[in-house]
Enzyme design. Structure first.
Site, PDB file in Angstrom:
ATOM      1  N   ASP A   1     -10.029  -7.652   6.817  1.00 31.03           N
ATOM      2  CA  ASP A   1      -9.088  -6.633   6.320  1.00 31.03           C
ATOM      3  C   ASP A   1      -9.732  -5.843   5.181  1.00 31.03           C
ATOM      4  O   ASP A   1      -9.786  -4.611   5.249  1.00 31.03           O
ATOM      5  CB  ASP A   1      -7.752  -7.263   5.907  1.00 31.03           C
ATOM      6  CG  ASP A   1      -6.806  -6.223   5.321  1.00 31.03           C
ATOM      7  OD1 ASP A   1      -6.118  -5.537   6.101  1.00 31.03           O
ATOM      8  OD2 ASP A   1      -6.801  -6.052   4.083  1.00 31.03           O
TER       9      ASP A   1
ATOM     10  N   SER B   1      11.990   0.732   7.016  1.00 26.45           N
ATOM     11  CA  SER B   1      11.468  -0.566   6.610  1.00 26.45           C
ATOM     12  C   SER B   1      12.607  -1.561   6.755  1.00 26.45           C
ATOM     13  O   SER B   1      13.751  -1.226   6.446  1.00 26.45           O
ATOM     14  CB  SER B   1      10.988  -0.497   5.150  1.00 26.45           C
ATOM     15  OG  SER B   1       9.924  -1.369   4.906  1.00 26.45           O
ATOM     16  N   ARG B   2      12.299  -2.755   7.230  1.00 25.96           N
ATOM     17  CA  ARG B   2      13.388  -3.699   7.522  1.00 25.96           C
ATOM     18  C   ARG B   2      14.105  -4.139   6.263  1.00 25.96           C
ATOM     19  O   ARG B   2      15.320  -4.287   6.249  1.00 25.96           O
ATOM     20  CB  ARG B   2      12.818  -4.925   8.240  1.00 25.96           C
ATOM     21  CG  ARG B   2      12.150  -4.613   9.559  1.00 25.96           C
ATOM     22  CD  ARG B   2      11.294  -5.771  10.017  1.00 25.96           C
ATOM     23  NE  ARG B   2      10.372  -6.197   8.953  1.00 25.96           N
ATOM     24  CZ  ARG B   2       9.529  -7.200   9.033  1.00 25.96           C
ATOM     25  NH1 ARG B   2       9.464  -7.905  10.138  1.00 25.96           N
ATOM     26  NH2 ARG B   2       8.741  -7.508   8.028  1.00 25.96           N
TER      27      ARG B   2
ATOM     28  N   ILE C   1       0.828  -1.214   0.000  1.00 28.09           N
ATOM     29  CA  ILE C   1       0.000   0.000   0.000  1.00 28.09           C
ATOM     30  C   ILE C   1       0.862   1.264   0.000  1.00 28.09           C
ATOM     31  O   ILE C   1       0.485   2.281  -0.589  1.00 28.09           O
ATOM     32  CB  ILE C   1      -1.020  -0.006   1.175  1.00 28.09           C
ATOM     33  CG1 ILE C   1      -2.142   0.977   0.896  1.00 28.09           C
ATOM     34  CG2 ILE C   1      -0.377   0.282   2.512  1.00 28.09           C
ATOM     35  CD1 ILE C   1      -2.956   0.694  -0.332  1.00 28.09           C
TER      36      ILE C   1
ATOM     37  N   LYS D   1      -5.372   1.789   7.902  1.00 28.37           N
ATOM     38  CA  LYS D   1      -6.438   1.001   8.528  1.00 28.37           C
ATOM     39  C   LYS D   1      -5.987  -0.443   8.687  1.00 28.37           C
ATOM     40  O   LYS D   1      -5.238  -0.916   7.833  1.00 28.37           O
ATOM     41  CB  LYS D   1      -7.736   1.078   7.735  1.00 28.37           C
ATOM     42  CG  LYS D   1      -7.638   0.845   6.253  1.00 28.37           C
ATOM     43  CD  LYS D   1      -7.607  -0.429   5.572  1.00 28.37           C
ATOM     44  CE  LYS D   1      -7.892  -1.777   6.010  1.00 28.37           C
ATOM     45  NZ  LYS D   1      -7.734  -2.761   4.893  1.00 28.37           N
TER      46      LYS D   1
HETATM   47  P1  NAP Z   1       2.488  -5.494   3.059  1.00 29.55           P
HETATM   48  O1  NAP Z   1       2.576  -5.475   1.553  1.00 29.55           O
HETATM   49  O2  NAP Z   1       2.756  -6.766   3.769  1.00 29.55           O
HETATM   50  O3  NAP Z   1       3.463  -4.345   3.565  1.00 29.55           O
HETATM   51  C1  NAP Z   1       3.668  -4.049   4.917  1.00 29.55           C
HETATM   52  C2  NAP Z   1       5.145  -3.768   5.139  1.00 29.55           C
HETATM   53  O4  NAP Z   1       5.363  -3.544   6.516  1.00 29.55           O
HETATM   54  C3  NAP Z   1       6.026  -4.942   4.747  1.00 29.55           C
HETATM   55  O5  NAP Z   1       6.462  -4.832   3.405  1.00 29.55           O
HETATM   56  C4  NAP Z   1       7.176  -4.873   5.735  1.00 29.55           C
HETATM   57  O6  NAP Z   1       8.286  -4.194   5.165  1.00 29.55           O
HETATM   58  C5  NAP Z   1       6.647  -4.021   6.896  1.00 29.55           C
HETATM   59  N1  NAP Z   1       6.518  -4.799   8.134  1.00 29.55           N
HETATM   60  C6  NAP Z   1       6.907  -4.403   9.366  1.00 29.55           C
HETATM   61  N2  NAP Z   1       6.658  -5.328  10.275  1.00 29.55           N
HETATM   62  C7  NAP Z   1       6.107  -6.369   9.624  1.00 29.55           C
HETATM   63  C8  NAP Z   1       5.649  -7.637  10.051  1.00 29.55           C
HETATM   64  N3  NAP Z   1       5.704  -8.025  11.332  1.00 29.55           N
HETATM   65  N4  NAP Z   1       5.137  -8.471   9.112  1.00 29.55           N
HETATM   66  C9  NAP Z   1       5.072  -8.107   7.820  1.00 29.55           C
HETATM   67  N5  NAP Z   1       5.499  -6.891   7.365  1.00 29.55           N
HETATM   68  C10 NAP Z   1       6.020  -6.042   8.263  1.00 29.55           C
HETATM   69  O7  NAP Z   1       1.056  -5.019   3.537  1.00 29.55           O
HETATM   70  P2  NAP Z   1       0.113  -3.919   2.856  1.00 29.55           P
HETATM   71  O8  NAP Z   1      -0.843  -4.591   1.942  1.00 29.55           O
HETATM   72  O9  NAP Z   1       0.918  -2.782   2.324  1.00 29.55           O
HETATM   73  O10 NAP Z   1      -0.752  -3.498   4.134  1.00 29.55           O
HETATM   74  C11 NAP Z   1      -0.221  -2.699   5.174  1.00 29.55           C
HETATM   75  C12 NAP Z   1      -1.373  -2.024   5.898  1.00 29.55           C
HETATM   76  O11 NAP Z   1      -2.086  -1.228   4.935  1.00 29.55           O
HETATM   77  C13 NAP Z   1      -2.390  -3.024   6.470  1.00 29.55           C
HETATM   78  O12 NAP Z   1      -2.891  -2.553   7.682  1.00 29.55           O
HETATM   79  C14 NAP Z   1      -3.493  -3.049   5.415  1.00 29.55           C
HETATM   80  O13 NAP Z   1      -4.767  -3.360   5.981  1.00 29.55           O
HETATM   81  C15 NAP Z   1      -3.448  -1.628   4.916  1.00 29.55           C
HETATM   82  N6  NAP Z   1      -3.971  -1.471   3.545  1.00 29.55           N
HETATM   83  C16 NAP Z   1      -3.611  -2.329   2.535  1.00 29.55           C
HETATM   84  C17 NAP Z   1      -4.177  -2.190   1.281  1.00 29.55           C
HETATM   85  C18 NAP Z   1      -3.816  -3.083   0.112  1.00 29.55           C
HETATM   86  O14 NAP Z   1      -4.495  -3.010  -0.928  1.00 29.55           O
HETATM   87  N7  NAP Z   1      -2.763  -3.887   0.169  1.00 29.55           N
HETATM   88  C19 NAP Z   1      -5.120  -1.185   1.050  1.00 29.55           C
HETATM   89  C20 NAP Z   1      -5.409  -0.300   2.075  1.00 29.55           C
HETATM   90  C21 NAP Z   1      -4.844  -0.461   3.324  1.00 29.55           C
HETATM   91  P3  NAP Z   1       9.763  -4.591   5.685  1.00 29.55           P
HETATM   92  O15 NAP Z   1       9.842  -6.088   5.581  1.00 29.55           O
HETATM   93  O16 NAP Z   1      10.684  -3.887   4.749  1.00 29.55           O
HETATM   94  O17 NAP Z   1       9.837  -4.102   7.094  1.00 29.55           O
END
Ligand code: NAP
Length: 311
Positions: free
Chosen positions: A169, A38-39, A16, A91
């Site tokens: 989610d 970011s890690r 996101i 969110k």
């Molecule tokens: P994601 O692709 O998994 O990205 C989250 C990032 O956070 C990871 O790339 C990771 O980067 C970091 N991170 C830190 N601690 C972590 C852990 N314990 N486990 C996994 N990742 C960790 O997730 P996302 O889809 O972007 O979603 C993130 C948030 O945005 C969620 O709350 C989601 O509900 C919200 N959101 C997502 C979307 C969507 O379409 N994907 C839409 C709206 C809102 P590093 O490994 O580099 O630390």
């Protein structure tokens, strides 16, 4: 008002952050993207830190956007607020309801802004739907939020863990819209949550709500949808059937188009964040997460077949 653009860091450079936050920040002159924490990920030309603590110790930033999974939000938000930074929360705002009040108290104490975002509320047709429903009697509401988890959340292990919410989610986006457009509060009366036998979060949920006038509100969330995807809210009113579709982008009344717009959600979020910072205010609405918590409290759990990520 700050004498310069708001220097902002993104924490958690995942899907996101890349798809929506970076373009929205770059499109808003009130902000300057100044660092990444970011890690495993970084952006060329920007200072990079492994986590929020290193960021706060090393970077000059006024605000942070927490784009990490919800399970880690509390510690990151507390650290940033304690350091006097404005905080935007993706969110859901936290992994539990009760962890959010201390964030709000600390934001007030430190005189910084805390913004718990609900991106779907910024979709183009949501405010027109709210205005229509304020003027017309509602008979019933049906929400259909069905998508393919393998397409939208490939490999996201956190989403299946406790606090990751599973199908809630995306479902919480529907709840964020419903709680914005309906004129009266709703409450859950019955729910069934389908858990894959090998997962800690539900893959589907059927929810029955009513409002204080007895208006029925039914919701079906499902992550097993292949083919056409559905993010629809249908409201039967005395003036016709209002359909809010594509997650809040399109509005029709008895099939006639009223609103259709591009993806404007994250541009709206950053306009609002800048306005909150300028006004010295916070914006934290817990209604959508409260309904999810109620579903976990009241829902009957049924086991369904195990879910494996690889198709
Ligand atoms: P994601 O692709 O998994 O990205 C989250 C990032 O956070 C990871 O790339 C990771 O980067 C970091 N991170 C830190 N601690 C972590 C852990 N314990 N486990 C996994 N990742 C960790 O997730 P996302 O889809 O972007 O979603 C993130 C948030 O945005 C969620 O709350 C989601 O509900 C919200 N959101 C997502 C979307 C969507 O379409 N994907 C839409 C709206 C809102 P590093 O490994 O580099 O630390």
């Amino acid at each position: 008002m700050l004498p310069h653009p708001i220097r902002l860091a993104i924490v958690g450079l995942g899907k996101i952050a890349r798809d929506q936050h970076i373009p929205a920040i770059e499109g808003n002159p009130a902000f300057e993207l100044s660092a990444i924490a970011s890690r495993n990920a970084s952006l060329p030309g920007l200072p990079h830190y492994a986590d929020v603590d290193a960021l706060l110790a090393g970077a000059t930033v006024d605000a942070v956007s927490l784009c990490t999974p919800p399970q880690g939000r509390y510690a990151q938000a507390l650290a940033a607020l304690n350091a006097g930074r404005h905080v935007l929360l993706e969110k859901p705002p936290g992994a539990s309801l009760s962890e959010i009040r201390p964030m709000l108290a600390l934001a007030a104490e430190k005189r910084v802004s805390l913004f718990a975002t609900w991106h779907s509320r910024f979709a183009a047709a949501v405010e027109p739907a709210r205005a229509f429903l304020a003027q017309n009697a509602i008979r019933s509401v049906r929400v259909t939020w069905k998508e393919d988890v393998r397409h939208w959340h490939p490999g996201q292990a956190w989403i299946w863990e406790p606090g990751g919410l599973g199908v809630f989610d995306p479902g919480i986006n529907a709840l964020s819209i419903v709680t914005r457009i309906l004129p009266r509060p709703i409450f859950l009366t019955q729910a069934q949550l389908a858990f894959p036998a090998n997962r800690a979060a539900p893959i589907a949920a059927d929810l029955t709500f009513r409002d204080v006038m007895g208006t029925p509100v039914e919701m079906a969330f499902d992550w097993r949808q292949t083919g056409p995807q559905s993010w629809d809210i249908e409201v039967e009113t005395d003036a016709g059937t209002l359909l809010l579709s594509q997650g809040g982008k399109v509005l029709t009344l008895d099939g006639r188009p009223l609103v259709e717009d591009e993806d404007v959600e994250y541009a709206g979020i950053y306009r609002r964040f800048a306005a909150l910072i300028a006004a010295g205010e916070s914006d934290v609405d817990l209604a959508p997460l409260t309904h999810v918590a109620d579903a976990f409290l009241l829902g009957r759990r049924v086991d369904v077949e195990p879910f494996e990520d690889a198709a």
